[in-house]
Design a protein around this motif. Structure first.
Motif, short mmCIF file in Angstrom:
data_model
loop_
_atom_site.label_atom_id
_atom_site.label_comp_id
_atom_site.label_asym_id
_atom_site.label_seq_id
_atom_site.Cartn_x
_atom_site.Cartn_y
_atom_site.Cartn_z
N PRO A 1 10.71 -7.35 -3.58
CA PRO A 1 10.67 -6.96 -2.39
C PRO A 1 10.96 -5.80 -1.55
CG PRO A 1 11.73 -9.02 -3.48
CD PRO A 1 11.35 -7.84 -4.65
N ALA A 2 12.41 -5.17 -1.95
CA ALA A 2 12.55 -4.25 -0.99
C ALA A 2 12.10 -2.79 -1.16
CB ALA A 2 14.25 -3.88 -1.09
N SER A 3 11.24 -2.91 -2.46
CA SER A 3 9.80 -1.10 -2.18
C SER A 3 8.97 -2.35 -1.55
CB SER A 3 9.00 -2.06 -3.60
OG SER A 3 10.53 -1.29 -4.59
N VAL A 4 8.51 -3.69 -1.41
CA VAL A 4 7.65 -3.97 -0.30
C VAL A 4 7.77 -3.69 1.22
CG1 VAL A 4 6.18 -6.51 0.65
CG2 VAL A 4 6.72 -5.68 -1.96
N LEU A 5 9.27 -4.32 1.53
CA LEU A 5 9.67 -3.70 2.91
C LEU A 5 9.32 -1.74 2.98
CD1 LEU A 5 12.92 -6.50 2.57
CD2 LEU A 5 11.56 -6.10 3.93
N PHE A 6 9.59 -1.50 1.90
CA PHE A 6 9.81 -0.20 2.09
C PHE A 6 8.92 0.53 2.09
CE2 PHE A 6 8.95 4.61 -0.32
CZ PHE A 6 10.14 5.25 0.29
N VAL A 7 7.49 -0.17 1.24
CA VAL A 7 6.00 0.05 2.02
C VAL A 7 5.55 0.61 3.51
CG1 VAL A 7 3.17 -0.08 1.60
CG2 VAL A 7 5.67 -0.29 0.08
N GLY A 8 5.92 -1.17 4.08
CA GLY A 8 6.31 -1.70 5.50
C GLY A 8 6.22 -0.15 6.42
N MET A 9 8.21 -0.08 5.84
CA MET A 9 8.86 0.99 6.56
C MET A 9 7.37 2.54 7.01
SD MET A 9 12.68 1.31 5.84
CE MET A 9 12.68 2.61 4.36
N LEU B 1 0.88 0.52 -4.08
CA LEU B 1 -0.36 -0.18 -3.41
C LEU B 1 -0.75 0.91 -2.55
CD1 LEU B 1 0.01 -3.27 -2.19
CD2 LEU B 1 2.30 -1.71 -1.36
N LEU B 2 -0.66 1.66 -1.99
CA LEU B 2 -1.56 2.57 -1.19
C LEU B 2 -2.05 3.32 -1.40
CD1 LEU B 2 1.32 4.50 0.65
CD2 LEU B 2 0.68 2.90 1.63
N ALA B 3 -2.44 3.06 -2.76
CA ALA B 3 -3.87 3.82 -3.50
C ALA B 3 -4.01 2.86 -3.74
CB ALA B 3 -3.19 4.63 -5.45
N PHE B 4 -4.55 1.49 -3.86
CA PHE B 4 -4.63 -0.43 -3.85
C PHE B 4 -5.71 0.03 -2.45
CE2 PHE B 4 -3.49 -0.33 -8.67
CZ PHE B 4 -5.21 -0.63 -9.21
N ALA B 5 -4.87 0.41 -1.60
CA ALA B 5 -4.79 0.03 -0.09
C ALA B 5 -6.08 0.81 0.31
CB ALA B 5 -3.84 -0.24 0.65
N SER B 6 -6.18 2.13 0.19
CA SER B 6 -7.02 2.91 0.46
C SER B 6 -8.50 2.39 0.71
CB SER B 6 -6.92 4.52 0.14
OG SER B 6 -6.88 4.64 -1.44
N HIS B 7 -8.66 2.25 -0.37
CA HIS B 7 -10.04 1.97 -0.74
C HIS B 7 -11.18 1.05 0.15
CE1 HIS B 7 -14.36 2.13 -3.37
NE2 HIS B 7 -14.12 1.27 -3.21
N PRO B 8 -10.57 -0.12 0.08
CA PRO B 8 -10.38 -1.61 0.49
C PRO B 8 -10.91 -1.58 2.07
CG PRO B 8 -8.78 -2.91 -0.88
CD PRO B 8 -8.67 -0.65 -0.46
N THR B 9 -10.01 -0.58 2.43
CA THR B 9 -9.87 -0.03 4.13
C THR B 9 -10.42 0.61 4.17
OG1 THR B 9 -7.92 1.44 4.07
CG2 THR B 9 -7.47 -0.90 4.56
N GLY B 10 -10.85 1.76 3.45
CA GLY B 10 -12.26 2.75 4.07
C GLY B 10 -11.52 3.92 3.87
N LYS B 11 -10.20 4.33 4.15
CA LYS B 11 -10.31 5.06 4.41
C LYS B 11 -10.23 6.34 4.03
CE LYS B 11 -7.01 3.80 8.11
NZ LYS B 11 -7.19 2.17 7.75
N HIS B 12 -10.64 6.46 2.55
CA HIS B 12 -10.49 7.45 2.18
C HIS B 12 -12.21 8.12 2.23
CE1 HIS B 12 -13.22 4.91 0.11
NE2 HIS B 12 -14.07 5.18 -0.53
N HIS B 13 -12.82 6.97 3.08
CA HIS B 13 -14.41 8.37 3.54
C HIS B 13 -14.08 8.58 4.34
CE1 HIS B 13 -18.55 7.87 4.88
NE2 HIS B 13 -17.81 7.47 5.99
#
Length: 301
Positions: free
Chosen positions: A74-82, A192-204
Motif C-alpha cells: 500500500p505504501a508503494s501505491v501511495l508512492f506512485v500516486g505521490m 505500474l507506470l510502464a503498464f499505465a503508459s500504454h492504455p493512456t496512449g502516452k507513448h504515442h
C-alpha cells in the motif's frame, strides 16, 4: 563529526535544489508533461543505480519476506500516486507555491497522531499546523497565476505524501530499512507506470514529442536532462537516508527547511512567477508555519 554532518546536509541541499529545478525546467519550459513515462523512466534509473550500489557494497538491501513486501505494497501505491500527482502539479505551479501546498502533508500526519495515536501536541506544533493550513488555504485566492488543475493535483499529492509517511512510521521496527522501502518503491513504480503508459496512449504522444524536438535539433537536451533528473532523484533519496541516519529528527527537519527556502528563492529568479503582496504573505506564512514545526521537532514536542 560535526564537519561530516554539515557536508551531508549541504550535499542534501544541493541534491534537493538540483532535483526540483531540473524537474521544473523539463516539465514547464520543455513542456515534457507525460508523467507515466517521465516518472517511470526516473524510477527505472533510480532502481538501477540503487541495485548497482548494492552490488558494489555502497548500500545494503536485505532480502525481504513475502509478508514484508505485501505489507509495504500500500505504501508503494501511495508512492506512485505521490510522484505522479507531484509531477502533474509541478508542471502547472510555481515551486514556492508547490512547496507550500506540499507542507500541508504535515497537517495530515499531525492530525493522525492526535486523533488516532492520542499523542500530546505542543502549542508550537498546533500553531505551525494552523499557519500551514492558512497559507495553503489562502493561496488559491491570492495566486495571480492560479491554475485549478495544478491545485487539484497538488491536493492529491499532499494527501499521498501524508498517508505515505503515516504508513512509513507505522512499520514495525527492523522490518524494512529506508533503502529496502525505496528499492521496493522503485520496482513497483516501474512496473505500474510502464503498464499505465500504454492504455493512456502516452507513448504515442511522446513519440510525436520526440519527432517535433528532433526537427528542432533539441532532442539531445531533453533526453540528457531526463537522465540527469533520474540521477538527481537517486542522489536526493540517498542523501536523505544518510541525513536521517546521522542526525536527530529536529536537525533533519532544519536541513530540509533550509533546502526548501533556497530552492524556492532561486526558483523565483530562474522561472517566471508573478509576486503580489498577498502571494508573498501566504508564502511567508507557510514558511513561518514550517519554521515552528522545525522548532517543535528540535525541542522534541
Amino acid at each position: 563529526m560535526c564537519m561530516g554532518r554539515c557536508l551531508v546536509g549541504l550535499t542534501f541541499c544541493t541534491c534537493y535544489l538540483a532535483f526540483y529545478l531540473t524537474n521544473k525546467y523539463v516539465l514547464s519550459v520543455l513542456k515534457f508533461t507525460y508523467p507515466t513515462l517521465f516518472q517511470g523512466w526516473q524510477t527505472l534509473i533510480g532502481g538501477l543505480l540503487l541495485h548497482v550500489s548494492w552490488k558494489l557494497g555502497w548500500a545494503e538491501i536485505s532480502s525481504s519476506s513475502r509478508s514484508d513486501v505485501l505489507t509495504w505494497l500500500p505504501a508503494s501505491v501511495l508512492f506512485v500516486g505521490m510522484i505522479y500527482a507531484g509531477s502533474r502539479a509541478l508542471s502547472k505551479l510555481a515551486i514556492p507555491v508547490f512547496l507550500t501546498l506540499h507542507n500541508v502533508a504535515e497537517v495530515i500526519i499531525c492530525g493522525h497522531q492526535k486523533c488516532f495515536q492520542k499523542e500530546k501536541t505542543s502549542p508550537a506544533k498546533i500553531c505551525s499546523v494552523l499557519f500551514l493550513l492558512a497559507a495553503a488555504g489562502c493561496l488559491p485566492f491570492n495566486d495571480s497565476q492560479y491554475d485549478p488543475d495544478g491545485y487539484f493535483w497538488a491536493v492529491i499529492h499532499l494527501f499521498c505524501v501524508g498517508a505515505y509517511k503515516i504508513l512509513q512510521k507505522s512499520q514495525k521496527p527492523n522490518t524494512l530499512s529506508d533503502i529496502d522501502q525505496q528499492y521496493l518503491n522503485y520496482i513497483f513504480s516501474v512496473v505500474l507506470l510502464a503498464f499505465a503508459s500504454h492504455p493512456t496512449g502516452k507513448h504515442h504522444f511522446v513519440c510525436l514529442f520526440y519527432i517535433a524536438y528532433s526537427m528542432q535539433c533539441a532532442l539531445t537536451p531533453v533526453i540528457t536532462l531526463r537522465n540527469i533528473f533520474g540521477f538527481f532523484g537517486f542522489f536526493l533519496m540517498f542523501s536523505t537516508v544518510k541525513l536521517k541516519s546521522l542526525m536527530a529528527p529536529g536537525q533533519c527537519a532544519a536541513w530540509i527547511f533550509f533546502a526548501k527556502v533556497i530552492t524556492a528563492g532561486l526558483s523565483i529568479l530562474l522561472f517566471d512567477m508573478i509576486l503580489t503582496s498577498a502571494t508573498v504573505g501566504c508564502l511567508l506564512l507557510g514558511g513561518l508555519g514550517e519554521a515552528l514545526l522545525v522548532f517543535s521537532e528540535r525541542k522534541g514536542v
